[in-house]
Scaffold this motif. Sequence first.
Motif, PDB file in Angstrom:
ATOM      1  N   ASP A   5       1.246  -1.439   0.398  1.00  0.00           N
ATOM      2  CA  ASP A   5       0.341   0.157  -0.035  1.00  0.00           C
ATOM      3  C   ASP A   5       0.683   0.874   0.342  1.00  0.00           C
ATOM      4  O   ASP A   5       1.841   1.446   1.125  1.00  0.00           O
ATOM      5  N   PRO A   6       0.862   2.101  -1.249  1.00  0.00           N
ATOM      6  CA  PRO A   6       1.133   3.315  -1.071  1.00  0.00           C
ATOM      7  C   PRO A   6       2.032   4.179   0.196  1.00  0.00           C
ATOM      8  O   PRO A   6       2.891   4.766   0.733  1.00  0.00           O
ATOM      9  N   LEU A   7       0.184   4.540   0.850  1.00  0.00           N
ATOM     10  CA  LEU A   7       0.619   4.831   1.906  1.00  0.00           C
ATOM     11  C   LEU A   7       0.961   5.030   2.930  1.00  0.00           C
ATOM     12  O   LEU A   7       1.777   5.220   3.579  1.00  0.00           O
ATOM     13  N   ALA A  12       6.244   4.575   6.130  1.00  0.00           N
ATOM     14  CA  ALA A  12       7.566   3.643   6.850  1.00  0.00           C
ATOM     15  C   ALA A  12       8.423   4.397   6.214  1.00  0.00           C
ATOM     16  O   ALA A  12       9.298   4.846   7.515  1.00  0.00           O
ATOM     17  N   VAL A  13       9.089   4.717   4.960  1.00  0.00           N
ATOM     18  CA  VAL A  13      10.138   5.679   4.567  1.00  0.00           C
ATOM     19  C   VAL A  13       9.654   6.964   5.943  1.00  0.00           C
ATOM     20  O   VAL A  13      11.012   7.103   5.881  1.00  0.00           O
ATOM     21  N   GLN A  14       8.804   7.348   5.736  1.00  0.00           N
ATOM     22  CA  GLN A  14       9.168   9.019   5.967  1.00  0.00           C
ATOM     23  C   GLN A  14       9.355   8.659   7.845  1.00  0.00           C
ATOM     24  O   GLN A  14      10.446   9.299   8.494  1.00  0.00           O
ATOM     25  N   THR A  15       9.502   7.809   8.033  1.00  0.00           N
ATOM     26  CA  THR A  15       9.564   7.575  10.186  1.00  0.00           C
ATOM     27  C   THR A  15      11.009   7.061   9.801  1.00  0.00           C
ATOM     28  O   THR A  15      11.677   7.530  10.978  1.00  0.00           O
ATOM     29  N   ARG A  16      11.411   6.124   8.462  1.00  0.00           N
ATOM     30  CA  ARG A  16      12.555   6.060   9.187  1.00  0.00           C
ATOM     31  C   ARG A  16      13.786   7.111   8.404  1.00  0.00           C
ATOM     32  O   ARG A  16      14.771   7.113   9.054  1.00  0.00           O
ATOM     33  N   ALA A  17      13.124   7.426   8.201  1.00  0.00           N
ATOM     34  CA  ALA A  17      14.057   9.078   6.872  1.00  0.00           C
ATOM     35  C   ALA A  17      14.080   9.453   8.380  1.00  0.00           C
ATOM     36  O   ALA A  17      14.513  10.588   8.844  1.00  0.00           O
ATOM     37  N   ALA A  18      13.248   9.627   9.510  1.00  0.00           N
ATOM     38  CA  ALA A  18      12.833  11.584  10.329  1.00  0.00           C
ATOM     39  C   ALA A  18      14.567  10.189  11.046  1.00  0.00           C
ATOM     40  O   ALA A  18      14.747  11.143  11.898  1.00  0.00           O
ATOM     41  N   THR A  19      13.900   8.963  11.846  1.00  0.00           N
ATOM     42  CA  THR A  19      14.618   8.874  12.303  1.00  0.00           C
ATOM     43  C   THR A  19      16.201   9.129  11.592  1.00  0.00           C
ATOM     44  O   THR A  19      17.268   9.028  13.027  1.00  0.00           O
ATOM     45  N   PHE A  20      16.604   8.709  11.220  1.00  0.00           N
ATOM     46  CA  PHE A  20      17.516   8.141  10.352  1.00  0.00           C
ATOM     47  C   PHE A  20      18.548  10.363  10.895  1.00  0.00           C
ATOM     48  O   PHE A  20      19.985  10.369  10.584  1.00  0.00           O
ATOM     49  N   MET A  21      17.514  10.996  10.162  1.00  0.00           N
ATOM     50  CA  MET A  21      17.976  12.670  10.017  1.00  0.00           C
ATOM     51  C   MET A  21      18.009  12.736  11.457  1.00  0.00           C
ATOM     52  O   MET A  21      19.271  13.458  12.534  1.00  0.00           O
ATOM     53  N   GLN A  22      17.180  12.140  12.500  1.00  0.00           N
ATOM     54  CA  GLN A  22      17.589  12.575  14.036  1.00  0.00           C
ATOM     55  C   GLN A  22      18.695  11.977  14.981  1.00  0.00           C
ATOM     56  O   GLN A  22      19.696  12.575  15.431  1.00  0.00           O
ATOM     57  N   ILE A  52      10.845   8.348  -1.177  1.00  0.00           N
ATOM     58  CA  ILE A  52       9.561   9.511  -0.420  1.00  0.00           C
ATOM     59  C   ILE A  52       8.906  10.733  -1.917  1.00  0.00           C
ATOM     60  O   ILE A  52       7.832  10.227  -1.915  1.00  0.00           O
ATOM     61  N   LYS A  53       9.305  11.128  -2.364  1.00  0.00           N
ATOM     62  CA  LYS A  53       9.030  11.394  -3.941  1.00  0.00           C
ATOM     63  C   LYS A  53       7.988  10.703  -4.549  1.00  0.00           C
ATOM     64  O   LYS A  53       7.538  11.267  -5.346  1.00  0.00           O
ATOM     65  N   ARG A  54       8.626  10.110  -4.374  1.00  0.00           N
ATOM     66  CA  ARG A  54       7.987   8.257  -5.889  1.00  0.00           C
ATOM     67  C   ARG A  54       7.073   8.099  -5.265  1.00  0.00           C
ATOM     68  O   ARG A  54       5.918   8.400  -5.638  1.00  0.00           O
ATOM     69  N   LEU A  55       6.640   7.827  -4.108  1.00  0.00           N
ATOM     70  CA  LEU A  55       5.061   7.627  -3.744  1.00  0.00           C
ATOM     71  C   LEU A  55       4.123   8.921  -3.338  1.00  0.00           C
ATOM     72  O   LEU A  55       3.389   8.185  -3.772  1.00  0.00           O
ATOM     73  N   GLN A  56       4.987   9.499  -3.372  1.00  0.00           N
ATOM     74  CA  GLN A  56       3.761  10.934  -3.127  1.00  0.00           C
ATOM     75  C   GLN A  56       3.328  11.311  -4.381  1.00  0.00           C
ATOM     76  O   GLN A  56       2.773  11.749  -4.515  1.00  0.00           O
ATOM     77  N   LEU A  57       4.257  11.548  -5.532  1.00  0.00           N
ATOM     78  CA  LEU A  57       4.034  11.240  -7.157  1.00  0.00           C
ATOM     79  C   LEU A  57       2.821  10.241  -7.075  1.00  0.00           C
ATOM     80  O   LEU A  57       1.643  10.529  -7.770  1.00  0.00           O
ATOM     81  N   ALA A  58       3.058   9.167  -6.380  1.00  0.00           N
ATOM     82  CA  ALA A  58       2.343   8.057  -7.102  1.00  0.00           C
ATOM     83  C   ALA A  58       0.765   8.286  -5.732  1.00  0.00           C
ATOM     84  O   ALA A  58      -0.625   7.840  -6.906  1.00  0.00           O
TER      85      ALA A  58
END
Length: 117
Positions: A5-7, A12-22, A52-58
């Motif tokens: 499911d793209p949503l 999940a990817v946004q959470t991983r990216a936020a965790t990585f950034m932190q 993230i960009k690909r999924l947002q576009l989809a």
Amino acid sequence: MAMNDPLLRLQAVQTRAATFMQQQGVSLQQKASMDQLSPAEKDNFESMLKEIKRLQLALRLFGSYYDECIHLRMPSLDVSDKSLVQREWLMTAMDYYGEAFTKERLANFPSEPPKKY
């Protein structure tokens, strides 16, 4: 819902990216903060951002498709306050019930679905 499911994937990817950034002290507003990353970490982070960009576009494309299909059948129906999943359900119900699915039926749907046959 499945992980395809793209949503759910986007969340999940946004959470991983936020965790990585932190954890790494990386900020998208300060590109210099990425200089501290190893090449592998940088590649990993950039791939997360691309996904993230690909999924947002989809998701935007799905939303536009659902909006267009709904608008073709019920031009006066405003679905701007509906989530992507709700618009998908509405479109599926319209496909299933066909002409029996009218705007008036929406008030009591799904508790009183129209008759299919």
